[in-house]
Design a protein around this motif. Sequence first.
Motif, PDB file in Angstrom:
ATOM      1  N   GLY A 139     -19.610 -17.771 -18.109  1.00 43.09           N
ATOM      2  CA  GLY A 139     -18.799 -18.438 -19.120  1.00 43.09           C
ATOM      3  C   GLY A 139     -17.452 -18.924 -18.615  1.00 43.09           C
ATOM      4  N   TYR A 140     -17.082 -18.511 -17.389  1.00 44.00           N
ATOM      5  CA  TYR A 140     -15.757 -18.865 -16.864  1.00 44.00           C
ATOM      6  C   TYR A 140     -15.776 -20.099 -15.955  1.00 44.00           C
ATOM      7  N   PHE A 141     -16.956 -20.588 -15.611  1.00 41.09           N
ATOM      8  CA  PHE A 141     -17.079 -21.779 -14.742  1.00 41.09           C
ATOM      9  C   PHE A 141     -16.162 -21.644 -13.529  1.00 41.09           C
ATOM     10  N   TYR A 142     -16.215 -20.449 -12.958  1.00 39.94           N
ATOM     11  CA  TYR A 142     -15.296 -20.107 -11.871  1.00 39.94           C
ATOM     12  C   TYR A 142     -16.049 -20.163 -10.549  1.00 39.94           C
ATOM     13  N   ASN A 143     -15.564 -20.982  -9.630  1.00 41.67           N
ATOM     14  CA  ASN A 143     -16.171 -21.046  -8.309  1.00 41.67           C
ATOM     15  C   ASN A 143     -15.538 -19.959  -7.427  1.00 41.67           C
ATOM     16  N   GLU A 144     -16.325 -18.967  -7.086  1.00 38.96           N
ATOM     17  CA  GLU A 144     -15.822 -17.794  -6.352  1.00 38.96           C
ATOM     18  C   GLU A 144     -15.262 -18.138  -4.981  1.00 38.96           C
TER      19      GLU A 144
END
Length: 500
Positions: A139-144
């Motif tokens: 849900g955070y659309f976070y690219n690690e």
Amino acid sequence: LKLNVANLQRFVKTAAAPLTVPTYPRGGSVKQGIVHIGVGGFHRAHFAYYMNQLMEKHGLADYAICGVGLQPWDSKMRDILHSQDYLYTVVERSAKGSEAHVMGSIQNFLFAPDDREAVVAKMAHPDTRIVSLTITESGYFYNEHTHELQSDDPAIQHDLDPANAKAPTTAFGFLYAALARRHAAGLKPFTVLSCDNMQGNGSITRSMLKTFANLRGDTNLATWIAEKVAFPNSMVDRITPQTAPADMVALAETFGIEDAWPVVTEPFMQWVIEDQFSDGRPPFEKVGVQVVANVHEVEQFEKHKLRLLNGSHSAIGYPGQLAGFSYVHEVMNHPDFDAFIWQMMQKEVKPLLPTIEGVDIDAYCHTLVERFKNPTIMDQLPRICLGGSGKIPKFIMPSIAEAIWATAPLRRLSFVAAAWFHYVNGVDDNGNKYELDDPMKEELQQKATEGGADPRALLGIRTLFGDDLRNDERFVKELTTALELIRKDGILKTLPKYLD
Ligand code: NAD
């Protein structure tokens, strides 16, 4: 009897085990100060549980929760909560027995696809002081790897289009729309409180929303969000498996409660929150939440949890599933695993951890073992093993990297890494096949095949592992030995070689 307000006292009279029900006022003049996105099992067993205690024991009346579902499948939660006067049951299970607690802290639920504007309006309402999230990592659309927002994702693209400003779909779309409305109305912003299991959850949420706001192009608003909205970091813990059909039957049999979606969890729970709030907060301390002064303190608690709890979960999950077990407690009931987990925590992980004032690491480890052994939670190994490419680099490899630096022992940790390297092939020690549930499945399996008994092919994946690991002779030797032994003899014959 069906769970609803009218039946509450009848449950209390007939329950065959300890039961509590809410006796505090709901609705009416009670303010809904919290809007929560992602009303799944965990929120209902954790945040909403703490709030239920604050309402029942301390008369808190301005922080009732309005749940919000953004996903199509959340219509089920809408229907069930509506039909049960927003009540649901938390069943706490341990070897000593079960207790049930009917929760009254959730007092409203909005299903976004029904009316997106109503969700924005609710978040922008003056009573709303906290918008909290358990929306899973996705849900955070976070690219690690880049630490940036996945702004090219179609859902984010949709929400960035000003034409869709009144009908957002992602959590960021809703947060932005509601904050914009509050800003325009001269209201204080709400606090954005992430309760997802990510290191630095508050900082990530801040960074993603800031990027989203900048991409929308209103620099004035983007600055206001960056400066005035609080995004506390938090560490959350309570093992909450998915509800099984048998849980509903057991609840009806023991407590007489027909609840269409109860939550089953363990008695233990923990929450450490950074004390950063835009517009006040509930007195969390009164119900055992650890409110700490700064992000550094949250990080220390997080480090303990990631290395000891999540690290042990990996050490139980991958070798355990290879050995043919199905549940966490089954693995822990095997004496060699029991000894291995204890020795890994005590001899290899603990010496690398910071001391936290007031925290007894040995007591924490004992509690963990007790939690893992809880036979009533039925925590499935596939849940623990899911997405290993996101877990091993966070839960196991950082301890190994520090042990390399400190020339400290790392044999057991290397065994766990080797077990995962073998696990990605998708065949257990009895020759049974299973599906590898991992976003990097193809690459992992290709490298595992290419490397065979040599772990260096997998260890060469640069997005997962650093040069500090790849270039350390001692570690690579331990990893190779463990992988060879596991491939040749299987987990159960290899494990005793890793015990003192
Ligand atoms: P769940 O499947 O019961 O609920 C997940 C909720 O997240 C649902 O309401 C779903 O609609 C929502 N969601 C999923 N993807 C979303 C998206 N892209 N945008 C908005 N909402 C979305 O799962 P759960 O057990 O409640 O776990 C949820 C999260 O809680 C985990 O991902 C983890 O970060 C955290 N957590 C869980 C546990 C646990 O033991 N279950 C423990 C600690 C932390």
